[in-house]
Design an enzyme around this catalytic site. Structure first.
Site, short mmCIF file in Angstrom:
data_model
loop_
_atom_site.label_atom_id
_atom_site.label_comp_id
_atom_site.label_asym_id
_atom_site.label_seq_id
_atom_site.Cartn_x
_atom_site.Cartn_y
_atom_site.Cartn_z
N SER A 50 8.98 0.98 6.98
CA SER A 50 8.19 0.48 8.10
C SER A 50 8.57 -0.97 8.33
O SER A 50 8.86 -1.71 7.38
CB SER A 50 6.70 0.59 7.76
OG SER A 50 5.91 0.11 8.83
N ARG A 61 -1.95 0.09 -5.03
CA ARG A 61 -2.83 0.47 -3.92
C ARG A 61 -3.87 1.47 -4.40
O ARG A 61 -3.55 2.44 -5.09
CB ARG A 61 -2.01 1.06 -2.77
CG ARG A 61 -1.00 0.07 -2.20
CD ARG A 61 -0.25 0.61 -1.01
NE ARG A 61 0.75 -0.35 -0.57
CZ ARG A 61 1.57 -0.18 0.46
NH1 ARG A 61 1.48 0.94 1.17
NH2 ARG A 61 2.45 -1.10 0.79
N ARG A 108 2.23 9.87 -2.91
CA ARG A 108 1.16 8.89 -2.68
C ARG A 108 0.56 8.53 -4.03
O ARG A 108 -0.18 9.31 -4.62
CB ARG A 108 0.10 9.46 -1.74
CG ARG A 108 -0.93 8.43 -1.26
CD ARG A 108 -2.02 9.10 -0.43
NE ARG A 108 -1.50 9.73 0.76
CZ ARG A 108 -1.29 9.12 1.92
NH1 ARG A 108 -1.58 7.83 2.04
NH2 ARG A 108 -0.80 9.78 2.96
N ARG A 168 8.74 7.45 -2.82
CA ARG A 168 8.92 8.28 -1.62
C ARG A 168 10.40 8.53 -1.35
O ARG A 168 10.78 9.60 -0.86
CB ARG A 168 8.26 7.61 -0.41
CG ARG A 168 6.75 7.61 -0.49
CD ARG A 168 6.09 7.20 0.81
NE ARG A 168 4.64 7.33 0.71
CZ ARG A 168 3.81 7.32 1.74
NH1 ARG A 168 4.30 7.18 2.97
NH2 ARG A 168 2.52 7.45 1.56
N GLU A 219 6.67 9.07 6.41
CA GLU A 219 7.08 7.67 6.41
C GLU A 219 7.78 7.27 5.11
O GLU A 219 7.28 7.50 4.02
CB GLU A 219 5.85 6.77 6.60
CG GLU A 219 6.17 5.28 6.57
CD GLU A 219 4.95 4.41 6.41
OE1 GLU A 219 5.10 3.27 5.93
OE2 GLU A 219 3.84 4.87 6.74
#
Length: 425
Positions: free
Chosen positions: A351, A261, A276, A388, A348
């Site tokens: 999800s 990403r 991130r 994460r 988060e």
């Protein structure tokens, strides 16, 4: 994409969905207009073709001036048919282009608003009081350095910012997490999958990642291939252009893949450590179900995510994501957010999204139920986004000396280790 028939029958519902997402409502009327032109030009083309065929039968039987007149008319009809065909194709292309820009319909129970307008549905676990335990918690990067588990400096040297190395017990912890997550998914009936990290444009577009999310996607121009940001993409495209018999549903896959990403728009956010990053590994659940079963499947995916985070002994909450933060494919999305002690807030970790028929219509995936063939529903759910999850484990299970307690579920995959010990400098 959504069903055009639904758009024609209830355009106000589609307008309300666009408005709730904070997206262009005028797109609905432009699409309705293009669709009307598509249908009327199709009718016009069919009428002209029928007239042309009827005329073609008369010409061989005619003679003299009558035949000349019919031939003249046939020539004009041929031009009219060609023009009508072009008009029909142009209207169809415009309709398809606009339809691909339209996001999925938001579920009516989704809270309306932006990123901060979510609704907390439930909270699990107990947040540790480090003050009562007599020490200040260290963040995951300091812990990772103490354990010899994370090296971001050399990651930046080799690849740039937001890249990292997992070393020693850090690498072993990733492998333990992946194996434990796959074991849980397999026990729940998912078929484990190792998926491609590069996909064709139709796969990326079909899942809805070349719309508003396109800025976050890496593209290889020379090969016209995309690096996936989630194995949701190849898992969704796995049955592209197929018809699946209803008795095979539900189909459930657990995909493991690297994910890439750009993190566009995140400048200055989470720059420290590995929360991130541009590249990470992830275990993703993906389901194909009949449309009427999608909401129940969504709850099942959420329960599997809660089971996973509970097994890791992490405090977390479940939120109902607001309409403006859903992503174009999702009709509804739940996030599970773990408590990060040094940030003093929930972040988060997993999800799960119900994409209803949105992706299957774009990818031409259908279910055959008796004589009926119709689009099916697709759903996805992150089970373990590795970096994460490592952040959450290190920070929540740290001890005063910089060691980290290993959750019991991971110990069989770490050679029985109960503690990750600091290493000598």
């Amino acid at each position: 994409m959504i069903d055009l028939r639904l758009l024609r029958e209830d355009p106000d519902r589609v307008r309300a969905s666009q408005r709730a997402r904070g997206e262009d409502v005028a797109l609905v009327d432009a699409l309705l207009s293009a669709d009307e032109r598509r249908r009327s030009s199709g009718v016009r083309f069919d009428e002209l073709r029928a007239e042309q065929k009827a005329l073609g039968k008369l010409i061989p039987k005619a003679a003299g001036d009558e035949k000349a007149e019919l031939l003249k008319k046939a020539s004009q009809l041929a031009a009219d048919v060609k023009a009508a065909d072009a008009e029909r194709d142009a209207a169809a292309a415009e309709t398809q282009e606009l339809l691909l820009k339209l996001s999925n319909l938001v579920h009516p129970d989704v809270p309306v608003g932006g990123e901060e307008d979510f609704v907390t549905l439930e909270t699990h676990g107990t947040v540790r009081d480090f003050g009562a335990e007599g020490f200040e918690p260290k963040d995951h990067l300091e812990l990772g350095q103490i354990l010899g588990a994370i090296d971001v400096e050399r990651g930046a040297k080799v690849s740039g910012s937001r890249f990292y190395f997992l070393t020693g017990v850090g690498a072993l912890l990733e492998l333990a997490l992946v194996n434990a997550a796959i074991a849980q998914a397999t026990a729940a009936g998912f078929t484990p999958m190792l998926t491609p990290a590069l996909v064709r444009p139709q796969s990326m577009a079909g899942t809805g990642f070349l719309g508003q999310a396109a800025q976050d996607v890496y593209h290889l121009d020379k090969d016209d291939l995309y690096l996936v940001g989630t194995s949701e993409v190849p898992l969704a495209a796995y049955h592209m252009d197929e018809i699946i018999d209803a008795d095979r549903l539900p189909l459930r896959y657990a995909g493991f893949s690297p994910c890439f990403r750009r993190e566009a728009g995140s400048h200055g956010k989470d720059t420290r450590g590995i929360f991130r990053v541009h590249q990470f590994d992830k275990v993703e659940m993906f389901s194909y179900v009949a449309p009427e079963d999608s909401q129940a499947e969504h709850q099942r995916l959420l329960e599997w995510e809660k089971q996973w985070l509970t097994s890791l002994e992490l405090p977390f909450r479940v939120i109902d994501v607001a309409s403006g933060d859903l992503g174009s494919s999702a009709a509804r999305k739940y996030d599970c957010e773990a408590w990060i002690p040094t940030q003093g807030k929930y972040r988060e970790l997993t999800s799960t999204s119900d994409c209803t028929e949105f992706q299957s219509r774009r990818l031409q995936i259908r279910v055959r139920d008796g004589k009926q063939v119709r689009p099916l529903a697709t759903l996805n759910g992150t089970l373990c986004a590795v970096p994460r999850t490592i952040v959450a484990i290190l920070e929540n299970h740290q001890q005063a000396d910089g060691s980290v307690r290993v959750p019991e579920v991971l110990r069989p995959y770490l050679g029985g280790r109960e503690i990750l010990e600091p290493v000598a400098k």
